[in-house]
Motif scaffolding. Structure first.
Motif, PDB file in Angstrom:
ATOM      1  N   MET A  90       0.838  -1.187   0.000  1.00 15.89           N
ATOM      2  CA  MET A  90       0.000   0.000   0.000  1.00 15.89           C
ATOM      3  C   MET A  90       0.879   1.245   0.000  1.00 15.89           C
ATOM      4  O   MET A  90       1.684   1.408   0.903  1.00 15.89           O
ATOM      5  CB  MET A  90      -0.851  -0.015   1.267  1.00 15.89           C
ATOM      6  CG  MET A  90      -1.887   1.082   1.359  1.00 15.89           C
ATOM      7  SD  MET A  90      -2.615   1.052   2.988  1.00 15.89           S
ATOM      8  CE  MET A  90      -3.009  -0.670   3.173  1.00 15.89           C
ATOM      9  N   PRO A  91       0.790   2.100  -0.986  1.00 12.74           N
ATOM     10  CA  PRO A  91       1.602   3.299  -0.985  1.00 12.74           C
ATOM     11  C   PRO A  91       1.137   4.282   0.052  1.00 12.74           C
ATOM     12  O   PRO A  91       0.061   4.162   0.613  1.00 12.74           O
ATOM     13  CB  PRO A  91       1.371   3.857  -2.390  1.00 12.74           C
ATOM     14  CG  PRO A  91       0.055   3.334  -2.768  1.00 12.74           C
ATOM     15  CD  PRO A  91      -0.118   2.023  -2.089  1.00 12.74           C
ATOM     16  N   ASP A  92       1.951   5.295   0.340  1.00 11.59           N
ATOM     17  CA  ASP A  92       1.551   6.260   1.322  1.00 11.59           C
ATOM     18  C   ASP A  92       0.551   7.172   0.701  1.00 11.59           C
ATOM     19  O   ASP A  92       0.820   8.274   0.288  1.00 11.59           O
ATOM     20  CB  ASP A  92       2.721   7.028   1.870  1.00 11.59           C
ATOM     21  CG  ASP A  92       3.909   6.929   1.001  1.00 11.59           C
ATOM     22  OD1 ASP A  92       4.603   5.959   1.175  1.00 11.59           O
ATOM     23  OD2 ASP A  92       4.110   7.791   0.171  1.00 11.59           O
ATOM     24  N   VAL A  93       0.009   5.879   1.181  1.00 13.43           N
ATOM     25  CA  VAL A  93      -1.407   6.036   1.183  1.00 13.43           C
ATOM     26  C   VAL A  93      -1.810   6.023   2.595  1.00 13.43           C
ATOM     27  O   VAL A  93      -1.206   5.489   3.397  1.00 13.43           O
ATOM     28  CB  VAL A  93      -2.104   5.001   0.456  1.00 13.43           C
ATOM     29  CG1 VAL A  93      -3.017   5.207  -0.527  1.00 13.43           C
ATOM     30  CG2 VAL A  93      -1.641   3.568   0.410  1.00 13.43           C
ATOM     31  N   SER A 123       3.114  -3.673  -3.942  1.00 14.82           N
ATOM     32  CA  SER A 123       4.122  -2.609  -3.973  1.00 14.82           C
ATOM     33  C   SER A 123       4.456  -2.120  -2.568  1.00 14.82           C
ATOM     34  O   SER A 123       5.564  -1.657  -2.311  1.00 14.82           O
ATOM     35  CB  SER A 123       3.635  -1.432  -4.822  1.00 14.82           C
ATOM     36  OG  SER A 123       2.587  -0.732  -4.184  1.00 14.82           O
ATOM     37  N   PHE A 124       3.491  -2.217  -1.665  1.00 23.00           N
ATOM     38  CA  PHE A 124       3.715  -1.819  -0.277  1.00 23.00           C
ATOM     39  C   PHE A 124       4.526  -2.866   0.481  1.00 23.00           C
ATOM     40  O   PHE A 124       5.354  -2.530   1.336  1.00 23.00           O
ATOM     41  CB  PHE A 124       2.362  -1.599   0.398  1.00 23.00           C
ATOM     42  CG  PHE A 124       2.456  -1.175   1.837  1.00 23.00           C
ATOM     43  CD1 PHE A 124       2.837   0.110   2.177  1.00 23.00           C
ATOM     44  CD2 PHE A 124       2.149  -2.066   2.855  1.00 23.00           C
ATOM     45  CE1 PHE A 124       2.916   0.497   3.501  1.00 23.00           C
ATOM     46  CE2 PHE A 124       2.224  -1.688   4.181  1.00 23.00           C
ATOM     47  CZ  PHE A 124       2.608  -0.397   4.510  1.00 23.00           C
ATOM     48  N   LEU A 125       4.292  -4.126   0.170  1.00 19.42           N
ATOM     49  CA  LEU A 125       4.896  -5.209   0.950  1.00 19.42           C
ATOM     50  C   LEU A 125       6.236  -5.692   0.399  1.00 19.42           C
ATOM     51  O   LEU A 125       7.070  -6.204   1.159  1.00 19.42           O
ATOM     52  CB  LEU A 125       3.934  -6.401   1.012  1.00 19.42           C
ATOM     53  CG  LEU A 125       2.597  -6.160   1.733  1.00 19.42           C
ATOM     54  CD1 LEU A 125       1.732  -7.407   1.648  1.00 19.42           C
ATOM     55  CD2 LEU A 125       2.824  -5.755   3.183  1.00 19.42           C
ATOM     56  N   MET A 126       6.462  -5.552  -0.896  1.00 21.53           N
ATOM     57  CA  MET A 126       7.685  -6.106  -1.489  1.00 21.53           C
ATOM     58  C   MET A 126       8.904  -5.292  -1.062  1.00 21.53           C
ATOM     59  O   MET A 126       8.929  -4.069  -1.220  1.00 21.53           O
ATOM     60  CB  MET A 126       7.573  -6.133  -3.015  1.00 21.53           C
ATOM     61  CG  MET A 126       6.589  -7.156  -3.533  1.00 21.53           C
ATOM     62  SD  MET A 126       6.404  -7.095  -5.342  1.00 21.53           S
ATOM     63  CE  MET A 126       8.075  -7.506  -5.857  1.00 21.53           C
ATOM     64  N   PRO A 127       9.921  -5.945  -0.534  1.00 24.08           N
ATOM     65  CA  PRO A 127      11.120  -5.217  -0.093  1.00 24.08           C
ATOM     66  C   PRO A 127      11.922  -4.682  -1.273  1.00 24.08           C
ATOM     67  O   PRO A 127      11.927  -5.269  -2.357  1.00 24.08           O
ATOM     68  CB  PRO A 127      11.917  -6.279   0.669  1.00 24.08           C
ATOM     69  CG  PRO A 127      11.498  -7.582   0.047  1.00 24.08           C
ATOM     70  CD  PRO A 127      10.051  -7.400  -0.319  1.00 24.08           C
ATOM     71  N   GLU A 170       0.650  10.849   4.031  1.00 25.33           N
ATOM     72  CA  GLU A 170       1.350  10.117   5.097  1.00 25.33           C
ATOM     73  C   GLU A 170       2.601   9.405   4.618  1.00 25.33           C
ATOM     74  O   GLU A 170       3.040   8.425   5.223  1.00 25.33           O
ATOM     75  CB  GLU A 170       0.395   9.141   5.798  1.00 25.33           C
ATOM     76  CG  GLU A 170      -0.560   9.846   6.736  1.00 25.33           C
ATOM     77  CD  GLU A 170       0.159  10.720   7.776  1.00 25.33           C
ATOM     78  OE1 GLU A 170       0.830  10.161   8.657  1.00 25.33           O
ATOM     79  OE2 GLU A 170       0.055  11.966   7.691  1.00 25.33           O
ATOM     80  N   GLY A 171       3.180   9.890   3.543  1.00 19.93           N
ATOM     81  CA  GLY A 171       4.486   9.414   3.121  1.00 19.93           C
ATOM     82  C   GLY A 171       5.570  10.358   3.597  1.00 19.93           C
ATOM     83  O   GLY A 171       5.376  11.170   4.506  1.00 19.93           O
ATOM     84  N   SER A 172       6.718  10.260   2.971  1.00 19.33           N
ATOM     85  CA  SER A 172       7.838  11.136   3.318  1.00 19.33           C
ATOM     86  C   SER A 172       8.854  11.091   2.189  1.00 19.33           C
ATOM     87  O   SER A 172       8.686  10.360   1.200  1.00 19.33           O
ATOM     88  CB  SER A 172       8.498  10.687   4.626  1.00 19.33           C
ATOM     89  OG  SER A 172       9.283   9.516   4.424  1.00 19.33           O
ATOM     90  N   ALA A 173       9.918  11.848   2.355  1.00 26.02           N
ATOM     91  CA  ALA A 173      10.995  11.835   1.369  1.00 26.02           C
ATOM     92  C   ALA A 173      11.676  10.479   1.293  1.00 26.02           C
ATOM     93  O   ALA A 173      12.413  10.209   0.341  1.00 26.02           O
ATOM     94  CB  ALA A 173      12.021  12.918   1.710  1.00 26.02           C
ATOM     95  N   ASP A 174      11.447   9.623   2.285  1.00 25.63           N
ATOM     96  CA  ASP A 174      12.049   8.292   2.302  1.00 25.63           C
ATOM     97  C   ASP A 174      11.110   7.198   1.796  1.00 25.63           C
ATOM     98  O   ASP A 174      11.443   6.011   1.883  1.00 25.63           O
ATOM     99  CB  ASP A 174      12.519   7.946   3.717  1.00 25.63           C
ATOM    100  CG  ASP A 174      13.694   8.798   4.158  1.00 25.63           C
ATOM    101  OD1 ASP A 174      14.541   9.125   3.308  1.00 25.63           O
ATOM    102  OD2 ASP A 174      13.753   9.161   5.347  1.00 25.63           O
ATOM    103  N   GLN A 216       9.458   4.613  -0.675  1.00 26.94           N
ATOM    104  CA  GLN A 216      10.212   3.822  -1.636  1.00 26.94           C
ATOM    105  C   GLN A 216      10.167   4.399  -3.049  1.00 26.94           C
ATOM    106  O   GLN A 216      11.173   4.413  -3.753  1.00 26.94           O
ATOM    107  CB  GLN A 216       9.691   2.379  -1.635  1.00 26.94           C
ATOM    108  CG  GLN A 216       9.990   1.615  -0.352  1.00 26.94           C
ATOM    109  CD  GLN A 216      11.485   1.459  -0.124  1.00 26.94           C
ATOM    110  OE1 GLN A 216      12.203   0.920  -0.958  1.00 26.94           O
ATOM    111  NE2 GLN A 216      11.970   1.945   1.010  1.00 26.94           N
ATOM    112  N   TYR A 217       9.019   4.889  -3.472  1.00 26.87           N
ATOM    113  CA  TYR A 217       8.954   5.451  -4.828  1.00 26.87           C
ATOM    114  C   TYR A 217       9.754   6.743  -4.922  1.00 26.87           C
ATOM    115  O   TYR A 217      10.271   7.083  -5.990  1.00 26.87           O
ATOM    116  CB  TYR A 217       7.503   5.671  -5.266  1.00 26.87           C
ATOM    117  CG  TYR A 217       6.666   6.486  -4.308  1.00 26.87           C
ATOM    118  CD1 TYR A 217       6.771   7.864  -4.246  1.00 26.87           C
ATOM    119  CD2 TYR A 217       5.748   5.862  -3.466  1.00 26.87           C
ATOM    120  CE1 TYR A 217       6.006   8.606  -3.369  1.00 26.87           C
ATOM    121  CE2 TYR A 217       4.973   6.589  -2.590  1.00 26.87           C
ATOM    122  CZ  TYR A 217       5.107   7.962  -2.541  1.00 26.87           C
ATOM    123  OH  TYR A 217       4.352   8.689  -1.649  1.00 26.87           O
TER     124      TYR A 217
END
Length: 382
Positions: free
Chosen positions: A1-4, A74-78, A122-126, A128-129
């Motif tokens: 799940m993306p920051d989402v 996409s949220f779970l895959m390392p 609720e994401g950030s500069a860090d 993954q995308y």
């Protein structure tokens, strides 16, 4: 799940292509009120797009087909993304309010194109995308500025403020900082989801009067129609995502209450069970809107997308679980000759997990496409 998170002519980007009726594209997600105006503008149907962009379209990775599957995978895959050390910079976007940016510079930062990249809710500069686009941009010879929205990236304690989808002026302040302080000659904006709405909103607000250094904008799954997307998030099939967002938003707001008890009241969370409810009771209340209806109406990039005057790319998946693009917004996009609108059948929300290969491409299709689009548009204008 993306920051989402130099204008081209009408023959270069395909507003002339009209949407096709595609009622079959959303079988795995909740109802889409815009499904009567469905476009399927694959890159391989676009011979007017330059080289790489005209020859590829998105193919989901084997066993990862479907909007929910793509989004959650996409949220779970390392991922392992190693980047060179960044310069950390606090940039004031409003008196007393700063955002934290991570700046990656080429040896000659003045002449290199600079990407300013903005994350989603609720994401950030860090996120993954954000790291993926940074890696791709650096490999293409670009500077990259990973921008945190207000409060994000460990900045909750710095000011009694909340962030929202209307803060396009914050991105403008960051762009102004790197132009004036670093002598940047060219920059482009890239945003994902909420960040995509913000960068498109800024591009539309600037129109033909933006900074001379502003050359392009790209957005992946932008939440341009805020009301429709918030309501889609409350559909039973999307409650997992809404619960995740609310959990994160509640946690942040309670932290703000502890830090600034004279400014924020935790009781405003009482009875909130949807994103629209949170935006009505919290976001709108503390950010100068009369309520969620007013907030969604005023903060949506859909209001100004027809005024974008630089080369622009919008990537949207037809099976995005909760981002909705209304028929009116589609018409505005398709009528603007500066916008390349790419709508794929699959890809989920900010996922686009395609096939990886041995040349360093890890299959994150959209992250490569936005960098490639900016690079080719800049080269075409040179």
């Amino acid at each position: 799940m993306p920051d989402v998170s130099v204008s081209t002519g009408p023959k270069e980007v395909g507003s002339q292509l009209r949407p096709e009726l595609r009622p079959d594209l959303r079988s795995d997600v909740g109802p889409d009120p815009s499904s009567d105006v469905r476009s399927d503008l694959h890159s391989d149907l676009r011979p007017d797009l330059p080289s790489d962009l005209s020859q590829r379209h998105f193919q989901p990775r084997r066993w990862l087909k479907g909007g929910h599957v793509q989004t959650i995978a996409s949220f779970l895959m390392p991922r392992r993304i190693q980047l060179p050390a960044a310069e950390e910079r606090l940039i004031e976007v409003e008196p007393g309010i700063s955002v934290r940016c991570h700046c990656h510079w080429q040896g000659d930062r003045r002449s290199a194109l600079t990407l300013i990249v903005l994350h989603g809710l609720e994401g950030s500069a860090d996120s993954q995308y954000m790291l993926g686009v940074t890696r791709n941009g650096l490999a293409a010879g670009m500077n990259v500025v990973r921008m945190n929205q207000r409060n994000c990236g460990g900045m909750d304690h710095c000011a009694p403020t909340l962030y929202n989808s209307g803060l396009s002026a914050d991105v403008a302040a960051v762009a102004r900082n790197v132009v004036e302080r670093d002598g940047i000659a060219r920059f482009a904006l890239v945003g994902f989801s909420m960040g995509g709405n913000i960068v498109l909103k800024l591009a539309g607000e600037w129109g033909r009067n933006g900074p001379a250094q502003f050359r392009a904008v790209a957005a992946v799954c932008p939440a341009m129609d805020l009301a429709a997307s918030a309501d889609a998030l409350h559909h039973p099939s999307n409650r997992l995502y809404e619960y995740y967002f609310l959990m994160q938003l509640f946690r942040r707001f309670r932290r703000k209450v502890r830090l600034f008890p004279e400014r924020f009241d935790v009781l405003r969370l009482r009875g909130v069970s949807s994103l629209r409810g949170f935006d009505d009771r919290v976001t709108a209340y503390y950010c100068g809107f009369s309520g969620a209806v007013d907030y969604y109406a005023r903060a949506a990039a859909a209001n100004v997308v027809d005024r974008i005057a630089v080369p622009a790319m919008i990537i949207h998946a037809a099976n995005d679980p909760f981002i909705r693009v209304s028929p009116e917004t589609r018409r505005k996009i398709l009528a603007n000759p500066n916008i390349a609108y790419v709508e794929t059948e699959d890809g989920g929300h900010c996922a686009f997990l395609g096939q990886s290969n041995d040349d360093g491409n890890d299959g994150r299709w959209a992250e490569h496409q936005v960098v490639e689009f900016v690079k080719q548009r800049i080269q075409a204008a040179s």
